[in-house]
Design a protein around this motif. Structure first.
Motif, PDB file in Angstrom:
ATOM      1  N   ALA A  23      46.546  49.780  34.470  1.00 28.83           N
ATOM      2  CA  ALA A  23      45.888  51.011  34.914  1.00 28.83           C
ATOM      3  C   ALA A  23      46.840  52.192  34.779  1.00 28.83           C
ATOM      4  N   LYS A  27      45.673  56.188  38.773  1.00 26.87           N
ATOM      5  CA  LYS A  27      44.984  55.192  39.604  1.00 26.87           C
ATOM      6  C   LYS A  27      45.947  54.608  40.628  1.00 26.87           C
ATOM      7  N   SER A  28      47.167  54.335  40.206  1.00 28.03           N
ATOM      8  CA  SER A  28      48.166  53.802  41.139  1.00 28.03           C
ATOM      9  C   SER A  28      48.402  54.765  42.290  1.00 28.03           C
ATOM     10  N   ALA A  30      46.365  57.002  43.455  1.00 29.30           N
ATOM     11  CA  ALA A  30      45.181  56.998  44.318  1.00 29.30           C
ATOM     12  C   ALA A  30      45.203  55.761  45.218  1.00 29.30           C
ATOM     13  N   GLU A  31      45.564  54.612  44.656  1.00 27.55           N
ATOM     14  CA  GLU A  31      45.655  53.390  45.461  1.00 27.55           C
ATOM     15  C   GLU A  31      46.744  53.523  46.526  1.00 27.55           C
ATOM     16  N   ARG A  75      52.164  47.408  39.956  1.00 26.47           N
ATOM     17  CA  ARG A  75      51.915  48.095  38.692  1.00 26.47           C
ATOM     18  C   ARG A  75      53.249  48.412  38.032  1.00 26.47           C
TER      19      ARG A  75
END
Length: 150
Positions: A23, A27-28, A30-31, A75
């Protein structure tokens, strides 16, 4: 991660042929925002130059029922032009050291299976598969024996 290096982190891009397997940094982040205290995002730099991004996780509820918690590498994105220079190995080693510092005895990671995934990279660092999958990805585990004192 800081406000000062946010744009540098967002600029990290893996090779186009790897985009399906990991990803993007956005995205990371946001996570990390929705998992405060669990996610550990870090920009990887070399002499101030951004070369990659990693995000570790600490004591995440692995089965979503509170029965199993795990820690590991969530990640890893090494910039397309920076791959093959040891930054990925450095990132995994740094996460392992942080996990040891926090008292962990194992480090977990998941990866996209198949010939275009990073399995060789993780197995070469000592991870072993444990027969599990998570979200269609292979689960690997690394035993964290204490590092020798110097």
């Amino acid at each position: 991660m800081t406000p000062a290096n946010l744009d540098a982190a967002l600029g990290i891009r893996v090779r186009p042929d790897q985009e399906h397997a990991v990803a993007p940094v956005v995205k990371s982040l946001a996570e990390a925002y929705v998992h405060p205290g669990v996610a550990w995002p870090r920009l990887i730099t070399d002499g101030g130059r951004p070369v990659g991004f990693l995000m570790a996780f600490f004591d995440i509820d692995w089965r979503l029922d509170g029965s199993v918690t795990r820690s590991g590498l969530w990640r890893l994105n090494i910039a397309a032009g920076e791959q093959g220079r040891g930054y990925g190995r450095f990132a995994v080693t740094a996460v392992a050291a942080e996990l040891r510092r926090r008292g962990a005895t194992r480090m977990y990671v998941t990866w996209h299976p198949g010939p275009d995934g990073p399995e060789r990279f993780y197995l070469g660092l000592g991870f072993r598969t444990n027969g599990e999958t998570s979200g269609g990805q292979t689960v690997g585990v690394l035993d964290l024996t204490p590092e020798p004192r110097r």
